[in-house]
Design a protein around this motif. Structure first.
Motif, short mmCIF file in Angstrom:
data_model
loop_
_atom_site.label_atom_id
_atom_site.label_comp_id
_atom_site.label_asym_id
_atom_site.label_seq_id
_atom_site.Cartn_x
_atom_site.Cartn_y
_atom_site.Cartn_z
N LEU A 230 0.82 -1.21 0.00
CA LEU A 230 0.00 0.00 0.00
C LEU A 230 0.85 1.26 0.00
N GLN A 231 1.99 1.22 0.66
CA GLN A 231 2.88 2.39 0.68
C GLN A 231 3.34 2.73 -0.73
N PHE A 234 0.46 4.38 -2.56
CA PHE A 234 0.32 5.75 -2.08
C PHE A 234 1.41 6.65 -2.69
N VAL A 374 -2.03 5.60 4.78
CA VAL A 374 -1.41 4.28 4.68
C VAL A 374 -1.56 3.51 5.99
N GLU A 378 -4.03 0.23 6.31
CA GLU A 378 -3.38 -1.03 6.67
C GLU A 378 -4.06 -1.65 7.88
#
Length: 495
Positions: A230-231, A234, A374, A378
């Protein structure tokens, strides 16, 4: 309907005069027996009399009937809200689908005036051959303008152009006392910024004036980009959004550990004049409409049947992993795609929601500030994994703030998460949403009424500033003193 009318000239026709005498018995005869009115997610329904207005006078008659009998009214547009926003267990549903004429269009400016039952499908089919596209569209083309404004819909370009409300020049609005109000950002601004986002609880949108977006091609340039967590997704959004017209991320919610939140991004950029060698041919409706068959053989309305064997947590884990792997075949290689094909992913496989049967589905969409996005998302993904209820489809988008009273947007990101709902898992699923509510609030987040099925009054009161809620309630009391406008959503979280 829009396709059939596309070659006709646009004309403004007269509506019945205001003040026509009201015949209560005649109105009741139009209602007929109550019928099943279902949420789009199939998770809720009401048995309600349904009224289909075709003129402004019809709306006045509905309000007159409610005022004389105390009957509660709610509005329904395209029926695309996932939960109980357009159902009414204690009264009449006003379905605006037949109040759907395009009234005027200025080819030079792109300014279009329409009745509130006009759908996004009608807008794009009307405009695309003229070189115009709706400035904001949702993932499906079937919401009406009235519904779109009530929920202030956003699209994959929210970070760049804001919600649909930012593109409305003016609307006419009918309140329960029969008074018609003309509102714009400068004229009656309180009403403008409250009715848009007011989820249909202040009155009825009659006509809407919207500025369409000029386009110079029938295609857009699209980049598919696979990400490992996900980072990384982003970071790509933050790096690319200023050079993008649209950005959307699909997230594999089954992935965990170092690959938590992995997925695929689709970035799209409009072509400039002269960059589409197939223009204007590519703008013809027949070259924009979504194909009705798969590989030219299988009707897409049947495709959910082929998906059905995968409609379980093991099957969806496989589907998500397979989709992620397939993304590497064309990773970061641009291709050309039509506007409708890119925009309306939810319409690409008709009836895909049936794969949730005999159960249903809910969507949980939350919005988090950029600095917490993020970390917060998460935690949401981990919460579902820990509970054993993993979202089958998760979509990631970037947003910007706006001026609307009950806005869901902020300087940050959203994640929309589709969950299967069954008799066996409903209690556990509702427990999960309560846990997720706390995570969202901890990180300063917001929620979206068009997608909601589970919010509680105490969460609403914590998610919005007291000043905002007080202002809405004050306006509601002023415009609807008898509280005649009530949907099941309103009763669930506002009363």
């Amino acid at each position: 309907m829009a396709t059939a009318r596309k070659k006709k000239s646009v004309q403004t026709t007269k509506v019945p005069k205001k003040g026509t005498s009201f015949d209560r018995a005649a109105f009741e005869a139009k209602l007929g027996a109550p019928k099943k009115v279902e949420a789009w997610g199939m998770n809720h329904f009401s048995l309600s009399p349904v009224f289909y207005p075709k003129s402004e006078q019809d709306f006045r008659e509905a309000f007159a009937y409610a005022s004389s009998t105390g009957t509660k009214l709610s509005f329904r547009g395209g029926g695309c809200s996932y939960g109980d926003a357009a159902t009414n267990e204690k009264g009449i549903v006003i379905d605006i689908k037949d109040f759907n004429r395009i009234l005027s269009f200025d080819q030079k400016t792109g300014v279009l005036k329409a009745e509130s039952g006009v759908t996004i499908k009608q807008l794009w089919e009307f405009g695309v051959e003229k070189g115009f596209w709706p400035p904001v569209v949702s993932g499906t083309m079937f919401p009406t303008l009235g519904g779109a404004l009530s929920m202030n819909i956003h699209g994959k370009n929210n970070f760049a152009v804001g919600p649909i409300g930012d593109h409305i020049q003016e609307f006419t609005f009918l309140t329960v006392d029969g008074k018609e109000h003309v509102s714009s950002p400068k004229k009656n601004p309180d009403l403008f910024y409250s009715a848009i986002s007011g989820f249909g609880m202040l009155g009825a949108f009659l006509t809407v004036t919207i500025r369409m977006k000029k386009i110079y091609a029938g295609k857009m340039r699209v980049w598919p980009v696979n990400t490992f967590d996900l980072q990384e997704m982003f970071d790509y959004f933050e790096k690319e959004y200023k050079q993008s017209d649209y950005l959307v991320g699909w997230v594999d919610a089954f992935a965990s550990g170092k690959q938590l939140g992995r997925g695929q991004i689709h970035k799209a950029v409009h072509l400039k004049a002269g960059e589409d060698p197939g223009f204007p041919e590519n703008c013809k409706i027949e070259n924009q409409i979504l194909p009705s068959t798969f590989l030219g053989l299988v009707p897409k309305s049947w495709m959910w049947i082929f998906m059905y064997p995968f409609s379980n947590k093991f099957g969806m884990r496989f589907v998500n992993f397979g989709k992620w792997l397939s993304g590497f075949l064309n990773n970061n290689k641009p291709y050309m795609q039509g506007h409708a094909e890119y925009a309306f992913l939810l319409d690409y496989v008709p009836n895909w929601k049936f794969m949730y049967k005999p159960g249903a589905m809910i969507q949980y969409q939350s919005f988090l500030p950029k600095e917490n996005a993020v970390r917060g998302f998460e935690e949401l993904l981990k919460a579902g994994q820990k509970k054993g209820i993993v979202t089958w489809l998760a979509v990631f988008k970037k947003h910007r703030p706006d001026k609307f009273l009950l806005t869901h947007a902020l300087d940050g990101y959203s994640m929309a998460m589709d969950f299967p709902m069954t008799k066996g898992n409903k209690e556990k699923l509702w427990e999960l949403t309560k846990e997720m509510d706390e995570i969202v609030l901890k990180y300063g987040g917001k929620f979206y009424f068009a997608k909601d099925s589970t919010l509680r009054p105490e969460i609403l009161n914590r998610a919005f500033p007291k000043k905002t809620l007080d202002k809405f309630r004050s306006l509601k009391k002023k415009l609807d003193p008898g509280n005649l406008l009530e949907s099941d959503l309103y009763r669930r979280i506002w009363k």
